[in-house]
Structure formats: structure tokens, C-alpha cells
Design a protein around this motif. Structure first.
Motif, mmCIF file in Angstrom:
data_model
loop_
_atom_site.group_PDB
_atom_site.id
_atom_site.type_symbol
_atom_site.label_atom_id
_atom_site.label_comp_id
_atom_site.label_asym_id
_atom_site.label_seq_id
_atom_site.Cartn_x
_atom_site.Cartn_y
_atom_site.Cartn_z
ATOM 1 N N MET A 127 30.283 1.797 1.187
ATOM 2 C CA MET A 127 29.232 2.120 0.256
ATOM 3 C C MET A 127 28.197 1.013 0.334
ATOM 4 O O MET A 127 28.447 -0.120 -0.062
ATOM 5 N N ASN A 128 27.070 1.360 0.907
ATOM 6 C CA ASN A 128 26.078 0.398 1.369
ATOM 7 C C ASN A 128 25.416 -0.387 0.247
ATOM 8 O O ASN A 128 25.043 -1.538 0.418
ATOM 9 N N THR A 129 25.244 0.222 -0.905
ATOM 10 C CA THR A 129 24.577 -0.390 -2.050
ATOM 11 C C THR A 129 25.381 -0.067 -3.304
ATOM 12 O O THR A 129 26.220 0.845 -3.297
ATOM 13 N N PRO A 130 25.124 -0.783 -4.402
ATOM 14 C CA PRO A 130 25.795 -0.416 -5.659
ATOM 15 C C PRO A 130 25.543 1.033 -6.060
ATOM 16 O O PRO A 130 26.443 1.705 -6.585
ATOM 17 N N ASN A 131 24.335 1.536 -5.809
ATOM 18 C CA ASN A 131 24.041 2.927 -6.160
ATOM 19 C C ASN A 131 24.908 3.899 -5.359
ATOM 20 O O ASN A 131 25.397 4.898 -5.891
ATOM 21 N N GLU A 132 25.063 3.613 -4.064
ATOM 22 C CA GLU A 132 25.916 4.462 -3.242
ATOM 23 C C GLU A 132 27.353 4.446 -3.762
ATOM 24 O O GLU A 132 27.992 5.487 -3.907
ATOM 25 N N LYS A 133 27.849 3.262 -4.009
ATOM 26 C CA LYS A 133 29.240 3.139 -4.451
ATOM 27 C C LYS A 133 29.448 3.811 -5.804
ATOM 28 O O LYS A 133 30.438 4.536 -6.002
ATOM 29 N N ASN A 134 28.508 3.624 -6.723
ATOM 30 C CA ASN A 134 28.628 4.255 -8.038
ATOM 31 C C ASN A 134 28.603 5.775 -7.925
ATOM 32 O O ASN A 134 29.356 6.473 -8.618
ATOM 33 N N PHE A 135 27.720 6.291 -7.066
ATOM 34 C CA PHE A 135 27.637 7.743 -6.880
ATOM 35 C C PHE A 135 28.949 8.276 -6.311
ATOM 36 O O PHE A 135 29.490 9.290 -6.775
ATOM 37 N N PHE A 136 29.463 7.585 -5.299
ATOM 38 C CA PHE A 136 30.707 8.022 -4.669
ATOM 39 C C PHE A 136 31.866 8.008 -5.663
ATOM 40 O O PHE A 136 32.645 8.960 -5.741
ATOM 41 N N MET A 137 31.973 6.944 -6.435
ATOM 42 C CA MET A 137 33.086 6.840 -7.375
ATOM 43 C C MET A 137 32.984 7.895 -8.481
ATOM 44 O O MET A 137 34.001 8.424 -8.944
ATOM 45 N N GLU A 138 31.762 8.221 -8.901
ATOM 46 C CA GLU A 138 31.567 9.191 -9.968
ATOM 47 C C GLU A 138 31.771 10.626 -9.486
ATOM 48 O O GLU A 138 32.444 11.431 -10.147
ATOM 49 N N HIS A 139 31.192 10.953 -8.338
ATOM 50 C CA HIS A 139 31.168 12.350 -7.886
ATOM 51 C C HIS A 139 32.215 12.673 -6.833
ATOM 52 O O HIS A 139 32.521 13.851 -6.604
ATOM 53 N N GLY A 140 32.722 11.662 -6.139
ATOM 54 C CA GLY A 140 33.774 11.889 -5.156
ATOM 55 C C GLY A 140 33.281 12.164 -3.753
ATOM 56 O O GLY A 140 34.078 12.462 -2.861
ATOM 57 N N TYR A 141 31.969 12.072 -3.538
ATOM 58 C CA TYR A 141 31.424 12.283 -2.193
ATOM 59 C C TYR A 141 30.130 11.503 -2.049
ATOM 60 O O TYR A 141 29.502 11.100 -3.035
ATOM 61 N N LEU A 142 29.709 11.287 -0.801
ATOM 62 C CA LEU A 142 28.450 10.617 -0.516
ATOM 63 C C LEU A 142 27.900 11.134 0.798
ATOM 64 O O LEU A 142 28.565 11.044 1.837
#
Length: 247
Positions: free
Chosen positions: A1-16
């Protein structure tokens, strides 16, 4: 997860969905290698078939791809130095394929933190006719399996991933998802690197990696292939890495 936003999105929604993981030159090379390896290895059913890891990891282009920094740094952000390649496949659907997928999840585990992440590297544009991957955001939580419906039956809240060739999709292995049915006149080619913690058994745990994958392998590759253990035991976790460590 390249940035905090990416990681937060992935953890919340389950995909990126990540655009341009493979630049145009590298994409053209991998597309060419995919076709060469597919023809060389000759799956039994060409309309829809998988080439499994023992055959894929014989070929230099796909050996090197598992260490491609834009892919690996996103896995390291979750699993840190305990990242391991659990499974590796190529998949292809021919034009107007008759294959039909069903909704499923690859892995079920109680808890919020992902133990395994399935990567999909798209070598063709995923239009509606091409059969985009579909996911149900948030369904990675808990242990409930999706209803036994075919991919042609939509689920409430589903999202279609209209990826371009060279894009990647990272999914928590517990998310509800399905592949699309290729109704187009072109190929549907996807590379599937599947990563997780080193203490999970690899799918081909009983087989040694092909010698080609081990030849001149550095420490990182040996760890990814489960040949060399990480510097921490099962009770000790690092907190993942930041992008600056892979610049």
C-alpha cells in the motif's frame, strides 16, 4: 500500500485498484512472454485454463515479476519482512469463452487484519464484455460465505473493476469476488501472484520451487519462495515498510 490513503482504503474496503503497475514497455514484454509461455506449456483446455506455479516459475520473466517493486512494496506495507509468495498462476480466457465463475472467497479468517492478499495483474483492458473482476466492498470481514450464485447474478453493493492493461487489483483473500465471463472478441489474460505471511503453508508446499527460480536468487527471492526464513519468528511482527525504503 503505497500511501496511507491506499492502505486505509484497502483495509476499509478489502480491495485496491492501482493504475499502471506495469508501464507500457514492461507490459508489452510481459504480454509477449505470457503468450510464449502459454504456447510452450500448453494447458489442456485453452478456452479457460490456469498455468500453475511449477510451470510459471520456470520462466525468467515471471520469476522476476514476483519482485517487481510497485507490486512488492504494497505487500510489504501489510506483511513486512514476513511476506511470502503462496501461489502463482497465469489465467486466460479465449474470445467468447463459455466459462462461468461463481461468487467465492479464497480464504476465511476471523479478524480484521489480512493474512493473504491475491494480486491480479491485467494484461488486457477489462471492459464489460471482457469480464471485469467484481468485488463486494467490506465483505472481507467475518466468516460468512457469499451466496452460491453464478457471476452472472449480481450481489447488492458489488463493484466492477474496469481496469486497463497494466493495472493491478489487490484483494484481501477473504473478500467476496468473482471473475467475469469473456464475451469479447479478444483474450482475457491475467497474472495471479498470491502473497501472505511466511508461516502460512504455500499451496505447493510439498514441491520444491523449480531450479530456474532458485538460480542466482538473492535473499529476497529466497524468502518469497519459502526457502529462507525471515529474521523474525512467528511471534514477532514488524509494522510494514514505508515507500521511502523502496525508492
Amino acid at each position: 500500500m503505497n500511501t496511507p490513503n491506499e492502505k486505509n482504503f484497502f483495509m476499509e474496503h478489502g480491495y485496491l485498484h492501482v493504475r499502471g503497475i506495469l508501464n507500457s514497455e514492461y507490459l508489452a514484454f510481459i504480454q509477449k512472454e505470457f503468450d510464449r509461455v502459454w504456447e510452450l506449456e500448453k494447458p489442456h483446455v485453452s478456452s479457460n485454463q490456469f498455468l500453475n506455479e511449477p510451470r510459471v516459475l520456470k520462466h525468467k520473466a515471471f520469476i522476476e515479476l514476483i519482485e517487481h517493486p510497485p507490486i512488492l512494496k504494497r505487500l510489504y506495507a501489510i506483511f513486512g519482512s514476513q511476506t511470502q509468495l503462496l501461489q502463482y498462476e497465469l489465467s486466460r480466457q479465449d474470445p467468447t469463452s463459455e466459462v462461468h465463475w461463481h461468487w467465492h472467497r479464497d480464504f476465511t479468517f476471523r479478524g480484521e487484519w489480512p493474512l493473504a492478499i491475491n494480486g491480479l495483474l491485467y494484461l488486457d483492458d477489462m471492459t464489460e464484455d471482457q469480464g471485469p473482476t467484481r468485488v463486494v466492498p467490506g465483505s472481507h470481514r467475518g466468516e460468512v460465505w457469499p451466496p452460491q450464485k453464478s457471476a452472472d447474478e449480481p450481489l447488492p453493493g458489488e463493484v466492477s473493476i474496469y481496469a486497463d492493461a497494466g493495472d493491478a487489483l489487490f484483494i484481501n483473500a477473504s473478500i467476496w469476488h468473482t471473475g467475469g465471463h469473456n464475451r469479447s472478441g479478444g483474450l482475457r489474460r491475467v497474472v495471479h501472484p498470491y502473497y501472505g505471511y511466511w508461516w502460512l503453508k504455500r499451496y505447493n508446499w510439498h514441491l520444491s520451487p523449480p531450479w530456474q527460480a532458485l538460480e542466482n536468487a538473492g535473499e529476497q527471492r529466497l524468502r518469497l519462495l519459502g526457502v529462507k526464513m525471515p529474521d523474525k519468528d512467528i511471534h514477532l511482527y514488524d509494522q510494514g515498510y514505508s515507500i521511502s525504503e523502496f525508492a
